[in-house]
Design a protein around this motif. Structure first.
Motif, mmCIF file in Angstrom:
data_model
loop_
_atom_site.group_PDB
_atom_site.id
_atom_site.type_symbol
_atom_site.label_atom_id
_atom_site.label_comp_id
_atom_site.label_asym_id
_atom_site.label_seq_id
_atom_site.Cartn_x
_atom_site.Cartn_y
_atom_site.Cartn_z
ATOM 1 N N ARG A 72 0.853 -1.261 0.381
ATOM 2 C CA ARG A 72 -0.422 -0.089 0.044
ATOM 3 C C ARG A 72 1.060 1.386 0.283
ATOM 4 N N ALA A 73 1.459 1.296 0.476
ATOM 5 C CA ALA A 73 3.536 2.565 0.818
ATOM 6 C C ALA A 73 2.763 3.769 0.701
ATOM 7 N N PRO A 74 1.460 3.897 1.814
ATOM 8 C CA PRO A 74 0.962 5.429 2.203
ATOM 9 C C PRO A 74 1.703 5.876 2.670
ATOM 10 N N THR A 75 1.434 7.423 1.998
ATOM 11 C CA THR A 75 2.856 8.352 1.686
ATOM 12 C C THR A 75 2.510 8.671 2.944
ATOM 13 N N GLY A 76 4.302 8.560 3.365
ATOM 14 C CA GLY A 76 4.816 9.285 4.464
ATOM 15 C C GLY A 76 5.550 7.980 5.058
ATOM 16 N N LEU A 77 5.504 7.189 4.291
ATOM 17 C CA LEU A 77 5.900 5.281 5.137
ATOM 18 C C LEU A 77 7.704 5.230 5.244
#
Length: 240
Positions: free
Chosen positions: A41-46
């Protein structure tokens, strides 16, 4: 029964999702399943995920992603989480046991009322699971050590053991990725380097992979060492 994970804050830029408190392949399968989901998913900010025996630490940029929003995402993803039981790659790692290559082999054998040959046979007959990579770059924490040779750590740790040391401590086994201090017992030596910054890939093994050890004669050491220096992994991938 799927455990209910605990989400614990780790300062202002990390959190840990904890699935339990024991060394257990089922818990580790949950950790690896969530790790796959978060990375996919690689959420923004990871920034980074760090899977361990029974928990997953997630580092993030608090200026980009809100902590509460990340917790809500993790709560949702862990509701019906399916363990990652798919096994990773299996590697065959050559080992020269005993003598100058494994200074504690005879002592371990004596502790358990075994011969050195029996210890070698027991150690090399197991299939080890890499539960996690940590402590030092590429250090493999291996589960699967036969209880017949499980051995408490040394009373007096060594300040330095060589890279490639094959060792046991308690019910764990490991491969030293570089020269390092250690209180574990040295059974042998392999030329294989789990971590080599000049190599592609830098890290040879991954959490979820399996390792089997192959006893080899000391006469093969020089040739194997040259192969490693030439950039070959030497460890053989026996299952992709």
């Amino acid at each position: 029964m799927v455990p209910t994970p605990k989400i614990l804050p780790c300062g202002d830029s990390a959190l840990t999702v904890e699935f339990g408190s024991t060394i257990d392949s089922g818990l580790n399968a949950m950790v690896l399943a969530l790790d796959e989901i978060v990375r996919a998913r690689a959420p923004t900010g990871l920034i980074e995920t760090v899977p361990t025996y029974r928990s997953l630490t997630i580092q993030f940029d608090p200026a980009v992603i809100d902590y509460d929003a990340l917790v809500r995402l993790l709560d949702e993803e862990t509701k019906d989480l399916v363990p990652r039981h798919a096994v990773g790659r299996r590697w065959r790692v050559p080992v020269v046991y005993g003598g100058e290559y494994g200074s504690d082999l005879e002592e371990v054998a004596e502790i358990h009322g075994l011969t050195p040959a029996q210890v070698i046979d027991i150690h090399s007959s197991a299939v080890y699971r890499i539960y996690m990579i940590g402590f030092l770059p590429g250090f493999t924490y291996l589960g699967g050590l036969d209880k017949r040779i499980a051995t408490s750590r040394r009373v007096h740790p060594r300040a330095k053991i060589p890279a490639g040391t094959i060792m046991i401590g308690g019910e764990q086994a490991g491969i030293a990725p570089m020269d390092m201090p250690s209180g574990w017992h040295n059974l042998g030596l392999t030329p294989v380097r789990p971590y080599a910054p000049e190599r592609n890939p830098v890290f040879l093994f991954a959490a979820g992979d399996e390792i089997v050890f192959e006893p080899v004669d000391a006469s093969r050491w020089e040739a194997m060492e040259k192969a490693v220096q030439a950039g070959e992994p030497v460890a053989e991938e026996v299952r992709p």
